[in-house]
Design an enzyme around this catalytic site. Structure first.
Site, mmCIF file in Angstrom:
data_model
loop_
_atom_site.group_PDB
_atom_site.id
_atom_site.type_symbol
_atom_site.label_atom_id
_atom_site.label_comp_id
_atom_site.label_asym_id
_atom_site.label_seq_id
_atom_site.Cartn_x
_atom_site.Cartn_y
_atom_site.Cartn_z
ATOM 1 N N ARG A 171 -0.202 4.437 -0.397
ATOM 2 C CA ARG A 171 -0.957 5.679 -0.187
ATOM 3 C C ARG A 171 -0.397 6.509 0.964
ATOM 4 N NH1 ARG A 171 -6.897 3.150 0.187
ATOM 5 N NH2 ARG A 171 -5.655 1.583 1.302
ATOM 6 N N ASP A 228 0.858 -1.181 0.000
ATOM 7 C CA ASP A 228 0.000 0.000 0.000
ATOM 8 C C ASP A 228 0.894 1.230 0.000
ATOM 9 O OD1 ASP A 228 -1.864 2.041 0.443
ATOM 10 O OD2 ASP A 228 -3.075 0.828 1.809
#
Length: 353
Positions: free
Chosen positions: A287, A285
């Site tokens: 983000r 991930d």
């Protein structure tokens, strides 16, 4: 310069298949993105055939380089020594996991020590920002179309100067009393938006962080739960009385639309969502939820109730100075196409499902 211009030029150059020089505290590298290279560009960049190949640690681990020096450490660059048989097709096979089953790697490949480590690491970050695979031909010297400092790349995505640039009333299905607010950063061209639902009543808002998903939000993909989550969040916030939906331009958990579709192709080969990202050379991930925190502060909110099943979102906001006083579950029924996807979320990325 420190206003993001050099980083923006470097992103543009990479996407066009032009060389970029990256300067770090421990040296410089000149890089050419493998996926944007062709035979003519590679010959112009590396007439002598001596440019090594730079990959991410995640991709290095997939290629079984973990036992070679400190290669294949997540987030760290891996430098593969150039040998005569490491031509453009072989480099593409190294870079793109879609070729892993169809094109067995030639090899053997050996890693070399990464000399300009800061610059090499920054190159991997720049590839993700540009929506490209983290794979480069790399030289210590050479002509470049753009030049950028590693520190500028590190700060490029930070939303230190995020600003509200437009707002208007926007009735939507499930929440007719809504206002849309647009945000822009001087460095990043991505424009994030917030949907303010209902009217503030003195209580902390119910907030949903929703990362952009073209396939799920717009096309109605059944592979994920993004579309249903988006619409259910709007209804839940409306029923709560007031709250905020943040729509973040972080497609594919931060790796971009094209790379997300590449991950979909790997899923068709039997890999799960986590394995697919790693095979492509990315983090599970990528983000950055500090963007969401900056948006909330601009909206005057630093204490919220968060509609999520993902503890990482809670941690990301709290680490950026937003107090999450309550996590509100946001679980929806599975369908035959996304049941395994949801199981992976639960079992491998810690979602509370």
């Amino acid at each position: 310069m420190s206003d993001g211009r050099d980083a923006a030029r470097a992103v543009d150059a990479l996407r066009r298949g032009w060389p970029v020089r990256i300067d770090g505290a421990d040296g410089s590298v000149v890089v050419l993105a493998v996926e944007r290279a062709d035979e003519l560009r590679l010959a112009d960049f590396d007439a002598g055939g001596v440019a090594d190949v730079l990959l991410s640690g995640e991709r290095g681990a997939i290629l079984k380089l973990a036992n070679q020096r400190d290669a294949a450490t997540p987030g760290q660059p891996v430098l593969i020594e150039r040998v005569p048989w490491l031509d453009l097709p072989a480099a593409i096979a190294l870079a793109d996991a879609a070729h892993d089953l169809a094109s067995p790697l030639k090899g053997p490949y050996r890693t070399r020590p990464v000399v300009a480590g800061e610059a090499a690491s920054a190159a991997l970050t720049l590839a993700r920002v540009a929506g490209l695979l983290p794979a480069f031909f790399v030289r210590a010297e050479g002509d470049e179309a753009a030049r950028v400092d590693a520190a500028q790349i590190a700060s490029y995505e930070r939303q230190d100067h995020l600003a509200i640039v437009a707002r208007a009333r926007l009735p939507v299905a499930g929440a007719e009393n809504s206002e849309i607010v647009a945000f822009r950063s001087p460095a990043d061209a991505a424009e994030h938006v917030a949907l303010l639902i209902g009217a503030p009543n003195g209580s902390p808002p119910l907030v949903r962080l929703h990362s952009e998903c073209l396939t799920g939000d717009v096309l109605g993909s059944l592979k994920c739960d993004c579309g249903p989550q988006l619409h259910a969040a709007i209804h839940a916030i409306s029923a709560n009385g007031w709250g905020i939906l943040l729509y973040l331009r972080q497609e594919g958990r931060g790796i971009g639309l094209i790379n997300k579709l590449r991950a979909y192709g790997l899923q068709d080969q039997g890999y799960d969502t986590v394995e697919s990202n790693l095979r492509l050379g990315f983090a599970v991930d990528a983000r950055d939820f500090t963007i969401a925190a900056a948006m909330l502060r601009l909206l005057g909110q630093d204490k919220i109730r968060l509609l999520t099943n993902n503890p990482a979102k809670v941690a990301g906001l709290e680490g950026a100075g937003i107090a999450v006083i309550e996590r509100v579950p946001h679980k929806l029924p599975a369908n035959p196409h996304n049941a395994h996807y949801l199981d992976v979320k639960r079992d491998r990325t810690g979602h509370l499902l």
